[in-house]
Design a protein around this motif. Structure first.
Motif, mmCIF file in Angstrom:
data_model
loop_
_atom_site.group_PDB
_atom_site.id
_atom_site.type_symbol
_atom_site.label_atom_id
_atom_site.label_comp_id
_atom_site.label_asym_id
_atom_site.label_seq_id
_atom_site.Cartn_x
_atom_site.Cartn_y
_atom_site.Cartn_z
ATOM 1 N N ILE A 8 5.512 -2.711 6.042
ATOM 2 C CA ILE A 8 4.887 -2.106 4.762
ATOM 3 C C ILE A 8 5.772 -3.501 3.489
ATOM 4 C CG2 ILE A 8 6.141 -0.729 2.778
ATOM 5 C CD1 ILE A 8 6.623 1.615 5.081
ATOM 6 N N LEU A 56 1.284 -1.297 4.261
ATOM 7 C CA LEU A 56 1.272 -0.519 3.050
ATOM 8 C C LEU A 56 2.528 -1.917 2.091
ATOM 9 C CD1 LEU A 56 1.405 1.554 1.610
ATOM 10 C CD2 LEU A 56 3.420 2.103 2.361
ATOM 11 N N ILE A 123 4.094 8.387 1.620
ATOM 12 C CA ILE A 123 3.813 7.511 3.108
ATOM 13 C C ILE A 123 3.007 7.580 4.264
ATOM 14 C CG2 ILE A 123 4.574 5.193 4.714
ATOM 15 C CD1 ILE A 123 6.795 4.865 2.447
#
Length: 163
Positions: A8, A56, A123
């Motif tokens: 991330i 992400l 998430i």
């Protein structure tokens, strides 16, 4: 879900927000923060030079006055890095902004007024290939999609995006 941690990157123009997200996600081994940035330029450069996949990008919709606007940032991320999912975390949490972000191709939208567990749920949902929008906002978007369009409004395909 993946067995390897979700890689991330975080983008917010407020360092305290980044630090709070980092500390919460660091408590869970399924997440790995691989970069934090305060400008869109920094994030885009980091994505361009990343040697491993970034799963992400969690991004603020409204950055500083000298930075790119939210919609153009989201479009650029989806165009240049389509393999990286995008979750918007923003204080601009209204149906118009959320609909525009979804039309730009984001994978989820979360209000900064929501709690850390909601962020983790978002998430996880995105990691499963789902689009994440909180239920109350989803209901508002559904209502807007069902209403006849008004002259001069942005044509919506919100219901299709959320399906």
């Amino acid at each position: 879900m993946r067995n390897t941690p979700q890689r991330i990157m975080l983008l917010d123009d407020h360092p305290i927000v980044i630090e709070g997200i980092e500390k919460r996600l660091a408590q869970l081994s399924r997440f790995e923060i691989v970069g934090t940035y305060t400008t869109a330029r920094e994030l885009i450069q980091a994505l361009g030079t990343a040697t491993e996949s970034v799963h992400l990008a969690i991004v603020d919709f409204s950055l500083g006055p000298n930075d790119v606007d939210g919609i153009n940032l989201l479009r650029a991320l989806k165009l240049r890095y389509p393999q990286t999912a995008v979750l918007v975390l923003s204080s601009h949490f209204n149906p118009a902004t959320v609909a525009l972000a979804l039309q730009a191709g984001v994978n989820g939208f979360l209000s900064k007024t929501q709690g850390p567990d909601d962020l983790i749920d978002a998430i996880d949902q995105i990691a499963r290939g789902r689009t994440y929008v909180p239920t109350a906002m989803r209901d508002q978007l559904d209502e807007l999609s069902a209403a006849p369009p008004l002259a001069g409004t942005v044509p919506g395909r919100v219901a299709e995006t959320l399906s």
